[in-house]
Design a protein around this motif. Structure first.
Motif, PDB file in Angstrom:
ATOM      1  N   ARG A 171      52.642  49.835  45.479  1.00 53.62           N
ATOM      2  CA  ARG A 171      53.721  49.252  46.392  1.00 53.62           C
ATOM      3  C   ARG A 171      54.145  50.057  47.531  1.00 53.62           C
ATOM      4  O   ARG A 171      54.434  49.723  48.703  1.00 53.62           O
ATOM      5  CB  ARG A 171      54.825  48.715  45.496  1.00 53.62           C
ATOM      6  N   GLU A 172      54.306  51.399  46.999  1.00 50.54           N
ATOM      7  CA  GLU A 172      54.470  52.435  48.175  1.00 50.54           C
ATOM      8  C   GLU A 172      53.669  52.603  49.082  1.00 50.54           C
ATOM      9  O   GLU A 172      53.824  52.577  50.165  1.00 50.54           O
ATOM     10  CB  GLU A 172      54.739  53.703  47.249  1.00 50.54           C
ATOM     11  N   GLY A 173      52.447  52.661  48.707  1.00 51.03           N
ATOM     12  CA  GLY A 173      51.268  52.581  49.268  1.00 51.03           C
ATOM     13  C   GLY A 173      50.759  53.694  50.359  1.00 51.03           C
ATOM     14  O   GLY A 173      49.698  53.742  51.145  1.00 51.03           O
ATOM     15  N   LYS A 174      51.374  54.820  50.605  1.00 51.20           N
ATOM     16  CA  LYS A 174      51.293  55.901  51.531  1.00 51.20           C
ATOM     17  C   LYS A 174      51.136  57.223  50.691  1.00 51.20           C
ATOM     18  O   LYS A 174      50.706  58.259  51.420  1.00 51.20           O
ATOM     19  CB  LYS A 174      52.443  56.078  52.560  1.00 51.20           C
ATOM     20  N   GLY A 175      51.433  57.385  49.338  1.00 48.54           N
ATOM     21  CA  GLY A 175      50.944  58.499  48.718  1.00 48.54           C
ATOM     22  C   GLY A 175      49.295  59.077  48.747  1.00 48.54           C
ATOM     23  O   GLY A 175      48.707  58.123  48.796  1.00 48.54           O
ATOM     24  N   LEU A 176      49.268  60.298  48.222  1.00 55.05           N
ATOM     25  CA  LEU A 176      48.027  60.461  48.166  1.00 55.05           C
ATOM     26  C   LEU A 176      47.253  59.860  47.033  1.00 55.05           C
ATOM     27  O   LEU A 176      45.950  59.807  47.186  1.00 55.05           O
ATOM     28  CB  LEU A 176      47.991  62.367  47.927  1.00 55.05           C
ATOM     29  N   ALA A 177      47.777  59.441  45.846  1.00 52.76           N
ATOM     30  CA  ALA A 177      47.439  58.639  44.768  1.00 52.76           C
ATOM     31  C   ALA A 177      46.795  57.429  45.461  1.00 52.76           C
ATOM     32  O   ALA A 177      45.600  57.080  45.298  1.00 52.76           O
ATOM     33  CB  ALA A 177      48.105  58.582  43.742  1.00 52.76           C
ATOM     34  N   ALA A 178      47.499  56.813  46.285  1.00 50.81           N
ATOM     35  CA  ALA A 178      47.210  55.403  46.909  1.00 50.81           C
ATOM     36  C   ALA A 178      46.082  55.612  47.851  1.00 50.81           C
ATOM     37  O   ALA A 178      45.001  55.089  47.738  1.00 50.81           O
ATOM     38  CB  ALA A 178      48.150  54.878  47.521  1.00 50.81           C
ATOM     39  N   ARG A 179      45.785  56.820  48.498  1.00 47.88           N
ATOM     40  CA  ARG A 179      45.020  57.070  49.343  1.00 47.88           C
ATOM     41  C   ARG A 179      43.614  57.380  48.638  1.00 47.88           C
ATOM     42  O   ARG A 179      42.399  56.892  49.094  1.00 47.88           O
ATOM     43  CB  ARG A 179      45.174  58.264  50.154  1.00 47.88           C
ATOM     44  N   ILE A 180      43.483  57.915  47.444  1.00 49.35           N
ATOM     45  CA  ILE A 180      42.172  58.459  46.654  1.00 49.35           C
ATOM     46  C   ILE A 180      41.943  57.007  46.129  1.00 49.35           C
ATOM     47  O   ILE A 180      40.698  56.748  46.277  1.00 49.35           O
ATOM     48  CB  ILE A 180      42.709  59.272  45.464  1.00 49.35           C
ATOM     49  N   LEU A 181      43.006  56.105  45.610  1.00 49.66           N
ATOM     50  CA  LEU A 181      42.474  54.592  45.338  1.00 49.66           C
ATOM     51  C   LEU A 181      41.570  53.850  46.267  1.00 49.66           C
ATOM     52  O   LEU A 181      40.566  53.277  46.055  1.00 49.66           O
ATOM     53  CB  LEU A 181      43.386  53.939  44.702  1.00 49.66           C
ATOM     54  N   ALA A 182      42.314  53.829  47.321  1.00 46.51           N
ATOM     55  CA  ALA A 182      41.421  53.507  48.644  1.00 46.51           C
ATOM     56  C   ALA A 182      40.125  54.068  49.097  1.00 46.51           C
ATOM     57  O   ALA A 182      39.244  53.304  49.184  1.00 46.51           O
ATOM     58  CB  ALA A 182      42.691  53.555  49.950  1.00 46.51           C
ATOM     59  N   ASP A 183      40.207  55.338  48.884  1.00 46.62           N
ATOM     60  CA  ASP A 183      39.034  56.079  49.374  1.00 46.62           C
ATOM     61  C   ASP A 183      37.741  55.631  48.175  1.00 46.62           C
ATOM     62  O   ASP A 183      36.633  55.626  48.825  1.00 46.62           O
ATOM     63  CB  ASP A 183      39.059  57.496  49.304  1.00 46.62           C
ATOM     64  N   HIS A 184      38.199  55.228  47.117  1.00 43.41           N
ATOM     65  CA  HIS A 184      37.134  54.886  46.024  1.00 43.41           C
ATOM     66  C   HIS A 184      36.814  53.253  46.113  1.00 43.41           C
ATOM     67  O   HIS A 184      36.284  52.685  45.009  1.00 43.41           O
ATOM     68  CB  HIS A 184      37.516  55.356  44.798  1.00 43.41           C
ATOM     69  N   GLN A 185      37.552  52.621  47.173  1.00 44.46           N
ATOM     70  CA  GLN A 185      37.549  51.061  47.289  1.00 44.46           C
ATOM     71  C   GLN A 185      37.811  50.541  46.063  1.00 44.46           C
ATOM     72  O   GLN A 185      37.266  49.622  45.973  1.00 44.46           O
ATOM     73  CB  GLN A 185      35.885  50.916  47.658  1.00 44.46           C
ATOM     74  N   VAL A 186      38.916  50.786  45.565  1.00 41.56           N
ATOM     75  CA  VAL A 186      39.572  50.100  44.586  1.00 41.56           C
ATOM     76  C   VAL A 186      40.369  48.963  45.237  1.00 41.56           C
ATOM     77  O   VAL A 186      41.206  49.260  45.958  1.00 41.56           O
ATOM     78  CB  VAL A 186      40.782  50.973  43.883  1.00 41.56           C
ATOM     79  N   ASP A 187      40.084  47.669  44.817  1.00 39.84           N
ATOM     80  CA  ASP A 187      40.675  46.363  45.377  1.00 39.84           C
ATOM     81  C   ASP A 187      42.037  46.604  44.775  1.00 39.84           C
ATOM     82  O   ASP A 187      42.254  46.310  43.390  1.00 39.84           O
ATOM     83  CB  ASP A 187      40.102  45.155  44.850  1.00 39.84           C
ATOM     84  N   ALA A 188      43.022  46.856  45.677  1.00 38.23           N
ATOM     85  CA  ALA A 188      44.650  46.600  45.283  1.00 38.23           C
ATOM     86  C   ALA A 188      45.050  45.726  44.529  1.00 38.23           C
ATOM     87  O   ALA A 188      45.666  45.478  43.512  1.00 38.23           O
ATOM     88  CB  ALA A 188      45.352  47.202  46.323  1.00 38.23           C
ATOM     89  N   ALA A 189      44.568  44.321  45.215  1.00 36.55           N
ATOM     90  CA  ALA A 189      45.032  43.226  44.732  1.00 36.55           C
ATOM     91  C   ALA A 189      44.404  42.758  43.112  1.00 36.55           C
ATOM     92  O   ALA A 189      45.123  42.500  42.367  1.00 36.55           O
ATOM     93  CB  ALA A 189      44.647  41.984  45.572  1.00 36.55           C
ATOM     94  N   ALA A 190      43.118  43.054  43.247  1.00 31.77           N
ATOM     95  CA  ALA A 190      42.507  43.119  41.918  1.00 31.77           C
ATOM     96  C   ALA A 190      43.068  43.845  40.575  1.00 31.77           C
ATOM     97  O   ALA A 190      43.315  43.483  39.569  1.00 31.77           O
ATOM     98  CB  ALA A 190      40.986  43.185  42.014  1.00 31.77           C
ATOM     99  N   LEU A 191      43.254  45.014  40.991  1.00 32.06           N
ATOM    100  CA  LEU A 191      43.873  46.174  40.474  1.00 32.06           C
ATOM    101  C   LEU A 191      45.290  45.548  39.701  1.00 32.06           C
ATOM    102  O   LEU A 191      45.681  45.731  38.463  1.00 32.06           O
ATOM    103  CB  LEU A 191      43.922  47.343  41.102  1.00 32.06           C
ATOM    104  N   ARG A 192      46.130  45.006  40.859  1.00 34.62           N
ATOM    105  CA  ARG A 192      47.471  44.450  40.490  1.00 34.62           C
ATOM    106  C   ARG A 192      47.429  43.486  39.254  1.00 34.62           C
ATOM    107  O   ARG A 192      48.256  43.457  38.299  1.00 34.62           O
ATOM    108  CB  ARG A 192      48.408  43.970  41.588  1.00 34.62           C
ATOM    109  N   THR A 193      46.382  42.562  39.363  1.00 35.05           N
ATOM    110  CA  THR A 193      46.240  41.499  38.719  1.00 35.05           C
ATOM    111  C   THR A 193      45.745  42.224  37.233  1.00 35.05           C
ATOM    112  O   THR A 193      46.445  41.649  36.173  1.00 35.05           O
ATOM    113  CB  THR A 193      45.269  40.624  39.009  1.00 35.05           C
ATOM    114  N   ASP A 194      44.705  43.097  37.300  1.00 32.85           N
ATOM    115  CA  ASP A 194      44.564  43.485  36.091  1.00 32.85           C
ATOM    116  C   ASP A 194      45.578  44.446  35.271  1.00 32.85           C
ATOM    117  O   ASP A 194      45.703  44.327  34.005  1.00 32.85           O
ATOM    118  CB  ASP A 194      43.305  44.391  36.100  1.00 32.85           C
ATOM    119  N   LEU A 195      46.314  45.091  36.074  1.00 38.12           N
ATOM    120  CA  LEU A 195      47.517  45.689  35.413  1.00 38.12           C
ATOM    121  C   LEU A 195      48.627  44.953  34.976  1.00 38.12           C
ATOM    122  O   LEU A 195      49.194  45.135  33.889  1.00 38.12           O
ATOM    123  CB  LEU A 195      48.168  46.681  36.604  1.00 38.12           C
TER     124      LEU A 195
END
Length: 204
Positions: A171-195
């Protein structure tokens, strides 16, 4: 707020401090929280991110790469908030190790080390470092912790688990953790659903 954390989420937040210390960071960033939670072998977050070849060691290596430092205690002036700048400098050929060496040559060894932060005794997360000697959270990491509470409220849950923490990162979307998830092509919407599914299973 902290009393609402599950035992696993408490372990994550406390462990994030050790991760920050290991990486010689002046503040606990979202990346340290992510590394810490991935140490839980039975956690839903560990299982879900393993599907993207992400584990604690991979994230730690990514952090070191993005910060332009490989286990260098003198680069503590970089935080979660300016990782993008560090990566951009590296991309255009500015070697931060050489910058550090030049500064130390002029001003002495350890010139870039930050003084130990003064302990905070008040505030939402004061319990975690009120006794002194603890590393404080970065503003962005604090925001993620606050957003994890909002995610719990949105889902009508009276507890905060590691899944809520990751939802807060997304949700915050700008932290280094979010950056790393994006770099590894983690689908944020799918991950939200699974979480959210994992959280509903816990609440059932």
């Amino acid at each position: 707020m902290f009393e609402r954390f599950t035992s696993a989420a408490r372990a994550t937040v406390v462990g994030a401090q050790e991760e920050a210390r290991t990486l010689h960071a002046a503040r606990i960033g979202t990346e340290h929280v992510l590394i810490s939670m991935l140490h839980d072998p039975d956690g839903a977050v560990t299982r879900l991110l393993a599907e993207h070849d992400l584990d604690a060691e991979t994230v730690r290596q990514d952090v070191q790469r993005l910060m332009g430092a490989t286990d260098s205690p003198d680069l503590t002036f970089f935080t979660d908030a300016d990782a993008e700048d560090a990566a951009a400098l590296k991309a255009i050929g500015i070697d931060l190790d050489k910058v550090r060496a030049a500064i130390e040559e002029s001003f002495g060894a350890g010139a870039l080390r930050l003084p130990k932060p003064a302990p905070k005794k008040r505030g939402l997360f004061g319990k975690l470092y009120a006794t002194g000697g603890h590393i404080p959270f970065s503003p962005r990491a604090k925001k993620v912790l606050e957003l994890s509470l909002r995610e719990a409220i949105r889902l009508h849950q009276n507890f905060i688990a590691n899944e809520h923490l990751v939802l807060g990162m997304l949700r915050e979307g700008k932290g280094l953790a979010a950056r790393i998830l994006a770099d590894h092509q983690v689908d944020a919407a799918a991950l939200r659903t699974d979480l959210e599914k994992s959280l509903k299973d816990q609440a059932a």
